[in-house]
Design a protein around this motif. Sequence first.
Motif, PDB file in Angstrom:
ATOM      1  N   ASP A  43       0.892  -1.153   0.000  1.00 28.03           N
ATOM      2  CA  ASP A  43       0.000   0.000   0.000  1.00 28.03           C
ATOM      3  C   ASP A  43       0.933   1.206   0.000  1.00 28.03           C
ATOM      4  O   ASP A  43       1.653   1.458   0.968  1.00 28.03           O
ATOM      5  N   GLY A  45       0.466   4.341   0.169  1.00 20.67           N
ATOM      6  CA  GLY A  45       0.138   5.497   0.998  1.00 20.67           C
ATOM      7  C   GLY A  45      -0.623   6.590   0.277  1.00 20.67           C
ATOM      8  O   GLY A  45      -0.990   7.592   0.877  1.00 20.67           O
ATOM      9  N   ASP A  46      -0.858   6.416  -1.016  1.00 22.60           N
ATOM     10  CA  ASP A  46      -1.619   7.403  -1.788  1.00 22.60           C
ATOM     11  C   ASP A  46      -2.815   6.766  -2.491  1.00 22.60           C
ATOM     12  O   ASP A  46      -3.353   7.320  -3.438  1.00 22.60           O
ATOM     13  N   GLY A  47      -3.202   5.566  -2.023  1.00 20.07           N
ATOM     14  CA  GLY A  47      -4.307   4.848  -2.648  1.00 20.07           C
ATOM     15  C   GLY A  47      -3.855   3.819  -3.670  1.00 20.07           C
ATOM     16  O   GLY A  47      -4.642   3.002  -4.123  1.00 20.07           O
ATOM     17  N   THR A  48      -2.590   3.822  -4.025  1.00 19.29           N
ATOM     18  CA  THR A  48      -2.054   2.864  -4.992  1.00 19.29           C
ATOM     19  C   THR A  48      -1.678   1.579  -4.270  1.00 19.29           C
ATOM     20  O   THR A  48      -1.039   1.612  -3.224  1.00 19.29           O
ATOM     21  N   ARG A  49      -2.056   0.449  -4.868  1.00 18.92           N
ATOM     22  CA  ARG A  49      -1.697  -0.865  -4.319  1.00 18.92           C
ATOM     23  C   ARG A  49      -0.931  -1.626  -5.404  1.00 18.92           C
ATOM     24  O   ARG A  49      -1.358  -1.671  -6.557  1.00 18.92           O
ATOM     25  N   HIS A  57       7.232   3.123  -7.938  1.00 19.43           N
ATOM     26  CA  HIS A  57       6.029   3.958  -7.936  1.00 19.43           C
ATOM     27  C   HIS A  57       6.430   5.428  -7.931  1.00 19.43           C
ATOM     28  O   HIS A  57       7.391   5.818  -7.264  1.00 19.43           O
ATOM     29  N   TYR A  59       4.835   9.302  -7.231  1.00 23.01           N
ATOM     30  CA  TYR A  59       3.739  10.011  -6.578  1.00 23.01           C
ATOM     31  C   TYR A  59       3.404  11.283  -7.348  1.00 23.01           C
ATOM     32  O   TYR A  59       4.248  11.859  -8.024  1.00 23.01           O
ATOM     33  N   TYR A  65       4.560  10.175   2.891  1.00 20.86           N
ATOM     34  CA  TYR A  65       3.727   8.988   2.728  1.00 20.86           C
ATOM     35  C   TYR A  65       4.234   7.881   3.646  1.00 20.86           C
ATOM     36  O   TYR A  65       5.433   7.779   3.895  1.00 20.86           O
TER      37      TYR A  65
END
Length: 180
Positions: A43, A45-49, A57, A59, A65
Amino acid sequence: MAQNAGDTTSVACPPPRVPRLCVELDARQAVDPAAGPLTFRWDMGDGTRLTGPTVAHCYAERRRYTVRLDVVDEASGEVRPAEKLLDVDFTQQIVVNFRAADTVRVGQPVAFDALDSQLPACENMVVIWDFRDGATSTGPRAEHRFRRPGTYAVRMALRANGPGACPDSHCVSRTVVVLP
Protein backbone atom coordinates in the motif's frame (compact mmCIF):
# COMPACT_ATOMS: atom_id res chain seq x y z
CA MET A 1 24.68 25.60 -8.54
CA ALA A 2 25.55 28.04 -5.76
CA GLN A 3 26.13 31.70 -6.44
CA ASN A 4 27.80 34.35 -4.29
CA ALA A 5 25.70 36.88 -2.41
CA GLY A 6 24.69 39.81 -4.60
CA ASP A 7 25.71 38.05 -7.82
CA THR A 8 22.91 37.66 -10.35
CA THR A 9 24.87 38.00 -13.58
CA SER A 10 28.17 36.11 -13.66
CA VAL A 11 27.29 32.55 -12.73
CA ALA A 12 25.54 30.17 -15.09
CA CYS A 13 22.23 29.10 -13.58
CA PRO A 14 21.11 25.61 -14.63
CA PRO A 15 17.55 24.68 -15.64
CA PRO A 16 15.06 24.22 -12.76
CA ARG A 17 15.70 21.34 -10.36
CA VAL A 18 12.56 19.44 -9.53
CA PRO A 19 12.96 16.23 -7.54
CA ARG A 20 11.47 13.05 -8.91
CA LEU A 21 8.74 11.83 -6.64
CA CYS A 22 9.53 8.17 -7.26
CA VAL A 23 10.63 5.21 -5.15
CA GLU A 24 11.90 1.73 -5.90
CA LEU A 25 11.39 -0.78 -3.09
CA ASP A 26 12.77 -4.28 -2.70
CA ALA A 27 11.49 -6.72 -0.05
CA ARG A 28 13.42 -9.80 -1.21
CA GLN A 29 16.00 -9.52 1.59
CA ALA A 30 13.43 -8.71 4.30
CA VAL A 31 11.83 -12.17 4.40
CA ASP A 32 13.33 -15.58 5.08
CA PRO A 33 13.54 -17.45 1.74
CA ALA A 34 12.80 -20.72 3.55
CA ALA A 35 9.33 -19.39 4.39
CA GLY A 36 8.00 -20.74 1.08
CA PRO A 37 6.08 -18.93 -1.64
CA LEU A 38 4.99 -15.47 -0.53
CA THR A 39 2.85 -12.71 -1.98
CA PHE A 40 3.96 -9.14 -1.30
CA ARG A 41 1.16 -6.55 -1.12
CA TRP A 42 2.22 -2.93 -1.01
CA ASP A 43 0.00 0.00 0.00
CA MET A 44 1.93 3.02 -1.30
CA GLY A 45 0.14 5.50 1.00
CA ASP A 46 -1.62 7.40 -1.79
CA GLY A 47 -4.31 4.85 -2.65
CA THR A 48 -2.05 2.86 -4.99
CA ARG A 49 -1.70 -0.86 -4.32
CA LEU A 50 1.04 -2.95 -5.93
CA THR A 51 2.16 -6.59 -5.66
CA GLY A 52 5.51 -8.27 -6.02
CA PRO A 53 8.81 -8.49 -4.14
CA THR A 54 10.07 -5.36 -5.93
CA VAL A 55 7.97 -2.35 -6.88
CA ALA A 56 8.47 1.09 -8.39
CA HIS A 57 6.03 3.96 -7.94
CA CYS A 58 5.88 7.69 -8.68
CA TYR A 59 3.74 10.01 -6.58
CA ALA A 60 1.71 12.94 -7.89
CA GLU A 61 2.32 15.29 -4.94
CA ARG A 62 5.34 16.26 -2.86
CA ARG A 63 4.19 15.07 0.58
CA ARG A 64 5.04 12.54 3.25
CA TYR A 65 3.73 8.99 2.73
CA THR A 66 3.70 5.82 4.81
CA VAL A 67 4.22 2.71 2.68
CA ARG A 68 2.88 -0.52 4.14
CA LEU A 69 3.96 -4.01 3.12
CA ASP A 70 1.72 -6.96 3.98
CA VAL A 71 3.14 -10.43 3.29
CA VAL A 72 0.87 -13.38 2.52
CA ASP A 73 2.10 -16.94 3.04
CA GLU A 74 0.62 -18.65 -0.01
CA ALA A 75 0.69 -22.15 1.55
CA SER A 76 -1.29 -21.26 4.68
CA GLY A 77 -3.04 -18.08 3.53
CA GLU A 78 -1.73 -16.34 6.66
CA VAL A 79 -1.38 -12.59 6.25
CA ARG A 80 1.41 -10.85 8.11
CA PRO A 81 0.03 -7.30 8.21
CA ALA A 82 2.46 -4.39 8.29
CA GLU A 83 5.47 -6.67 7.87
CA LYS A 84 7.28 -3.45 7.04
CA LEU A 85 6.28 0.23 7.32
CA LEU A 86 8.39 2.76 5.42
CA ASP A 87 8.35 6.53 5.73
CA VAL A 88 8.70 8.21 2.32
CA ASP A 89 9.15 11.95 2.85
CA PHE A 90 9.42 14.24 -0.17
CA THR A 91 8.81 17.41 1.88
CA GLN A 92 12.44 17.87 2.93
CA GLN A 93 13.98 17.97 -0.54
CA ILE A 94 15.54 21.10 -2.00
CA VAL A 95 13.36 22.34 -4.85
CA VAL A 96 14.54 25.21 -7.04
CA ASN A 97 11.94 25.76 -9.72
CA PHE A 98 9.65 28.38 -11.20
CA ARG A 99 6.79 28.62 -13.64
CA ALA A 100 6.39 31.15 -16.45
CA ALA A 101 5.10 31.32 -20.00
CA ASP A 102 7.63 30.16 -22.62
CA THR A 103 6.53 32.68 -25.26
CA VAL A 104 4.94 36.13 -24.85
CA ARG A 105 4.50 39.35 -26.83
CA VAL A 106 6.20 42.67 -26.12
CA GLY A 107 4.28 44.50 -23.37
CA GLN A 108 2.26 41.43 -22.37
CA PRO A 109 2.35 40.80 -18.59
CA VAL A 110 4.18 37.61 -17.68
CA ALA A 111 3.51 35.91 -14.32
CA PHE A 112 6.49 34.26 -12.62
CA ASP A 113 5.78 31.82 -9.79
CA ALA A 114 8.34 30.18 -7.47
CA LEU A 115 5.81 28.97 -4.89
CA ASP A 116 6.95 25.33 -5.26
CA SER A 117 10.59 26.21 -4.45
CA GLN A 118 12.01 25.44 -1.04
CA LEU A 119 15.23 25.15 0.95
CA PRO A 120 13.84 23.12 3.88
CA ALA A 121 16.84 23.36 6.22
CA CYS A 122 17.10 27.13 5.76
CA GLU A 123 15.41 30.13 7.33
CA ASN A 124 14.25 33.50 5.99
CA MET A 125 14.20 32.44 2.35
CA VAL A 126 14.04 35.26 -0.20
CA VAL A 127 13.24 34.88 -3.90
CA ILE A 128 15.10 37.22 -6.29
CA TRP A 129 14.16 37.56 -9.96
CA ASP A 130 16.50 38.82 -12.70
CA PHE A 131 14.55 39.19 -15.93
CA ARG A 132 17.79 39.73 -17.91
CA ASP A 133 16.53 42.95 -19.45
CA GLY A 134 17.78 45.22 -16.65
CA ALA A 135 14.78 44.71 -14.37
CA THR A 136 14.71 42.72 -11.12
CA SER A 137 12.08 41.89 -8.51
CA THR A 138 11.70 39.97 -5.24
CA GLY A 139 9.07 37.68 -3.79
CA PRO A 140 7.69 34.20 -4.59
CA ARG A 141 5.49 35.74 -7.32
CA ALA A 142 6.37 38.46 -9.78
CA GLU A 143 4.89 40.02 -12.88
CA HIS A 144 7.00 41.56 -15.62
CA ARG A 145 6.48 43.15 -19.04
CA PHE A 146 9.33 42.86 -21.51
CA ARG A 147 9.73 46.02 -23.63
CA ARG A 148 11.76 44.52 -26.47
CA PRO A 149 11.56 41.31 -28.47
CA GLY A 150 14.26 38.72 -27.86
CA THR A 151 15.20 35.61 -25.92
CA TYR A 152 15.70 36.13 -22.20
CA ALA A 153 17.25 33.57 -19.83
CA VAL A 154 15.25 34.68 -16.77
CA ARG A 155 16.96 33.80 -13.50
CA MET A 156 15.41 33.03 -10.15
CA ALA A 157 17.62 32.82 -7.05
CA LEU A 158 16.74 31.53 -3.59
CA ARG A 159 18.70 33.02 -0.72
CA ALA A 160 18.35 32.03 2.92
CA ASN A 161 20.11 31.80 6.28
CA GLY A 162 21.01 28.66 8.15
CA PRO A 163 23.49 25.80 8.27
CA GLY A 164 25.47 24.29 5.40
CA ALA A 165 24.75 25.73 1.96
CA CYS A 166 22.00 28.08 3.19
CA PRO A 167 24.12 31.25 3.09
CA ASP A 168 24.64 30.68 -0.64
CA SER A 169 22.16 31.48 -3.34
CA HIS A 170 20.67 28.68 -5.40
CA CYS A 171 19.69 29.82 -8.87
CA VAL A 172 17.96 28.43 -11.94
CA SER A 173 17.07 29.89 -15.32
CA ARG A 174 14.30 29.42 -17.81
CA THR A 175 14.13 30.88 -21.32
CA VAL A 176 11.31 33.26 -22.21
CA VAL A 177 10.93 34.22 -25.88
CA VAL A 178 9.43 37.68 -26.40
CA LEU A 179 7.81 38.22 -29.79
CA PRO A 180 7.13 41.67 -31.37
